[in-house]
Motif scaffolding. Structure first.
Motif, PDB file in Angstrom:
ATOM      1  N   THR A 300       8.534 -18.845   9.743  1.00 50.77           N
ATOM      2  CA  THR A 300       8.051 -18.470   8.422  1.00 50.77           C
ATOM      3  C   THR A 300       6.549 -18.715   8.357  1.00 50.77           C
ATOM      4  O   THR A 300       5.990 -19.489   9.144  1.00 50.77           O
ATOM      5  N   THR A 301       5.910 -18.064   7.377  1.00 54.84           N
ATOM      6  CA  THR A 301       4.475 -18.225   7.132  1.00 54.84           C
ATOM      7  C   THR A 301       4.265 -18.504   5.647  1.00 54.84           C
ATOM      8  O   THR A 301       4.835 -17.805   4.788  1.00 54.84           O
ATOM      9  N   TYR A 302       3.470 -19.522   5.364  1.00 58.84           N
ATOM     10  CA  TYR A 302       3.198 -19.881   3.969  1.00 58.84           C
ATOM     11  C   TYR A 302       2.424 -18.766   3.285  1.00 58.84           C
ATOM     12  O   TYR A 302       1.468 -18.203   3.860  1.00 58.84           O
ATOM     13  N   VAL A 303       2.802 -18.449   2.042  1.00 61.64           N
ATOM     14  CA  VAL A 303       2.090 -17.462   1.241  1.00 61.64           C
ATOM     15  C   VAL A 303       0.972 -18.180   0.496  1.00 61.64           C
ATOM     16  O   VAL A 303       1.246 -19.004  -0.393  1.00 61.64           O
ATOM     17  N   PRO A 304      -0.301 -17.945   0.831  1.00 59.07           N
ATOM     18  CA  PRO A 304      -1.414 -18.669   0.192  1.00 59.07           C
ATOM     19  C   PRO A 304      -1.392 -18.508  -1.330  1.00 59.07           C
ATOM     20  O   PRO A 304      -1.099 -17.419  -1.849  1.00 59.07           O
ATOM     21  N   GLY A 305      -1.682 -19.625  -2.028  1.00 61.00           N
ATOM     22  CA  GLY A 305      -1.766 -19.590  -3.481  1.00 61.00           C
ATOM     23  C   GLY A 305      -0.450 -19.512  -4.199  1.00 61.00           C
ATOM     24  O   GLY A 305      -0.418 -19.310  -5.426  1.00 61.00           O
ATOM     25  N   SER A 306       0.651 -19.684  -3.466  1.00 59.52           N
ATOM     26  CA  SER A 306       1.967 -19.532  -4.121  1.00 59.52           C
ATOM     27  C   SER A 306       2.507 -20.839  -4.698  1.00 59.52           C
ATOM     28  O   SER A 306       3.505 -20.829  -5.425  1.00 59.52           O
ATOM     29  N   LEU A 307       1.847 -21.963  -4.422  1.00 62.51           N
ATOM     30  CA  LEU A 307       2.358 -23.252  -4.894  1.00 62.51           C
ATOM     31  C   LEU A 307       2.126 -23.395  -6.396  1.00 62.51           C
ATOM     32  O   LEU A 307       1.015 -23.191  -6.892  1.00 62.51           O
ATOM     33  N   LYS A 308       3.169 -23.769  -7.098  1.00 65.28           N
ATOM     34  CA  LYS A 308       3.085 -24.015  -8.533  1.00 65.28           C
ATOM     35  C   LYS A 308       3.981 -25.204  -8.882  1.00 65.28           C
ATOM     36  O   LYS A 308       5.029 -25.429  -8.254  1.00 65.28           O
ATOM     37  N   ILE A 309       3.556 -25.948  -9.875  1.00 65.46           N
ATOM     38  CA  ILE A 309       4.264 -27.175 -10.259  1.00 65.46           C
ATOM     39  C   ILE A 309       4.393 -27.188 -11.780  1.00 65.46           C
ATOM     40  O   ILE A 309       3.443 -26.859 -12.499  1.00 65.46           O
ATOM     41  N   GLY A 310       5.570 -27.602 -12.288  1.00 65.61           N
ATOM     42  CA  GLY A 310       5.750 -27.675 -13.731  1.00 65.61           C
ATOM     43  C   GLY A 310       7.152 -28.085 -14.104  1.00 65.61           C
ATOM     44  O   GLY A 310       7.953 -28.513 -13.268  1.00 65.61           O
ATOM     45  N   LEU A 311       7.458 -27.924 -15.380  1.00 65.77           N
ATOM     46  CA  LEU A 311       8.781 -28.277 -15.875  1.00 65.77           C
ATOM     47  C   LEU A 311       9.817 -27.295 -15.343  1.00 65.77           C
ATOM     48  O   LEU A 311       9.526 -26.104 -15.185  1.00 65.77           O
ATOM     49  N   PRO A 312      11.038 -27.757 -15.083  1.00 65.43           N
ATOM     50  CA  PRO A 312      12.072 -26.856 -14.568  1.00 65.43           C
ATOM     51  C   PRO A 312      12.391 -25.745 -15.556  1.00 65.43           C
ATOM     52  O   PRO A 312      12.400 -25.955 -16.770  1.00 65.43           O
ATOM     53  N   GLY A 313      12.674 -24.589 -15.038  1.00 73.62           N
ATOM     54  CA  GLY A 313      13.043 -23.459 -15.877  1.00 73.62           C
ATOM     55  C   GLY A 313      13.006 -22.180 -15.093  1.00 73.62           C
ATOM     56  O   GLY A 313      12.343 -22.085 -14.048  1.00 73.62           O
ATOM     57  N   GLY A 314      13.698 -21.181 -15.570  1.00 72.69           N
ATOM     58  CA  GLY A 314      13.746 -19.926 -14.866  1.00 72.69           C
ATOM     59  C   GLY A 314      14.349 -20.107 -13.483  1.00 72.69           C
ATOM     60  O   GLY A 314      15.308 -20.852 -13.296  1.00 72.69           O
ATOM     61  N   SER A 315      13.765 -19.463 -12.483  1.00 76.49           N
ATOM     62  CA  SER A 315      14.277 -19.633 -11.122  1.00 76.49           C
ATOM     63  C   SER A 315      13.947 -21.003 -10.573  1.00 76.49           C
ATOM     64  O   SER A 315      14.665 -21.547  -9.749  1.00 76.49           O
ATOM     65  N   CYS A 316      12.817 -21.593 -11.048  1.00 76.78           N
ATOM     66  CA  CYS A 316      12.445 -22.927 -10.564  1.00 76.78           C
ATOM     67  C   CYS A 316      11.513 -23.639 -11.528  1.00 76.78           C
ATOM     68  O   CYS A 316      11.802 -24.743 -11.967  1.00 76.78           O
TER      69      CYS A 316
END
Length: 370
Positions: A300-316
């Motif tokens: 696999t290859t990391y998708v740049p800028g895809s990291l996000k952090i927050g309260l649980p909800g939706g798909s994640c």
């Protein structure tokens, strides 16, 4: 002669005066007349015989003021003492007041495991080397090597002294140790010498100083009794929580595969989102500086800028969460959370300042299948 004398006595009139009382060497204390004071009382009578005024005095009636024994012990801190495992010389602080009408010594000792029924919590570990020390300089702070007296010496009526219970916390301990300062009224009168505990006088003697206990039941659970010349006050040593029920759940789903929009599959070139959900099941206690790390899998290859952090909800992450910029210099980004991707170690890092008790926070990032 006999008849004449009797006539004079019978025709005379007599009046009994009000009682004149005196106290030889009278002394008073804030708790009443001092024990041992001799109270002397005489009565006078005045009368007249054939117009001649006469006086006569009664014998002196005396008694000695008895010792009314009383004391109080109260906690001198508004909250229990917070300690760490293995801590040496942990302190709880109390105030002892002599409510007796005499100078007294006060015997001191620290007890534990006597708090059942007081509603103070569950006592689940024992303090070690628990000892009582008197505050020698009146600063209400325990000074090792200075506050060394183990009993209160010659405490005046209504006098009060600060006392410390000092003990060691075992290196392996639970959360709560409930202790109490136990104070007992003892004989005073000789400075520098510890008096013996007083005992109540069984038979009343007007010529001796009887000992009468007048103290209250200070705990209501049987460790202290009504009118026993003793008193107790309770505090606790509380070991801070060292762990919480923190869990991390990882899941993934295919976002897109370039072939199907309705039912994407894990095909080469497909984008997969990973979700890291961290939960703290310990109510009332937060987990601080929570750091999540995840090495992306091979192929696999990391998708740049895809990291996000927050309260649980939706798909994640609820409403997309807080996006991260992949570098490790987030201190100046003005964001709540911190995140990065290390291209050398292929490691995704998400830093969460606090996961509160009963709360959860999620981190999500994307990879493509090689």
């Amino acid at each position: 002669m006999f008849t004449r004398t009797m006539r004079l006595l019978l025709t005379g009139t007599a009046a009994v005066s009000g009682i004149a009382a005196s106290q030889a060497g009278a002394q008073t204390t804030p708790n009443g007349t001092a024990a041992g004071v001799l109270v002397t009382n005489t009565a006078n009578a005045t009368y007249s015989v054939n117009g001649q005024s006469q006086t006569t005095a009664s014998n002196a009636a005396t008694f000695v003021v008895d010792r009314k024994v009383n004391l109080t012990v109260v906690a001198l801190q508004s909250a229990d003492t917070q300690v760490n495992q293995g801590q040496v010389g942990a302190v709880t602080t109390y105030r002892v007041t002599n409510k007796t009408n005499a100078i007294q010594d006060i015997l001191l000792d620290g007890d534990q495991n006597l708090s059942l029924g007081l509603g103070l919590g569950t006592d689940n570990f024992d303090m070690q080397n628990l000892k009582a020390y008197v505050d020698s300089n009146g600063n209400n702070q325990y000074d090792p090597g200075v506050d060394t007296a183990t009993f209160i010496d010659e405490l005046a009526p209504d006098g009060a002294v600060t006392v410390f219970l000092v003990g060691d916390v075992p290196a392996s301990s639970a959360q709560l140790a409930i202790v109490n300062l136990h104070a007992t009224v003892a004989a005073g009168g000789q400075a520098g010498t510890k008096g013996a505990a007083l005992t109540a006088t069984l038979l009343n003697s007007k010529d001796d100083v009887d000992v009468v206990f007048a103290d209250a039941d200070t705990d209501g659970v049987g460790a202290d009794l009504l009118r026993d010349g003793q008193a107790r006050a309770y505090l606790a040593y509380v070991v801070g929580i060292h762990d919480v029920a923190l869990s991390v759940t990882k899941s993934s789903f295919v976002v897109s595969d370039g072939v199907s929009t309705l039912n994407p599959k894990a095909l080469p070139g497909a984008v997969v989102e990973y979700c890291l959900a961290v939960r703290n099941a310990t109510l009332g206690t937060g987990a601080n500086a929570v750091t999540l790390t995840d090495v992306i899998p091979t192929n696999t290859t990391y998708v740049p800028g895809s990291l996000k952090i927050g309260l649980p909800g939706g798909s994640c992450v609820l409403l997309g969460g807080e996006a991260q910029d992949d570098d490790a210099t987030d201190d100046t980004d003005g964001t709540t959370y911190k995140g990065s991707f290390d291209t050398q170690t292929k490691t995704v890092t998400a830093i969460i300042p606090t996961v509160n008790g009963g709360a959860a926070v999620s981190a999500a990032f994307n990879v493509t299948i090689n």
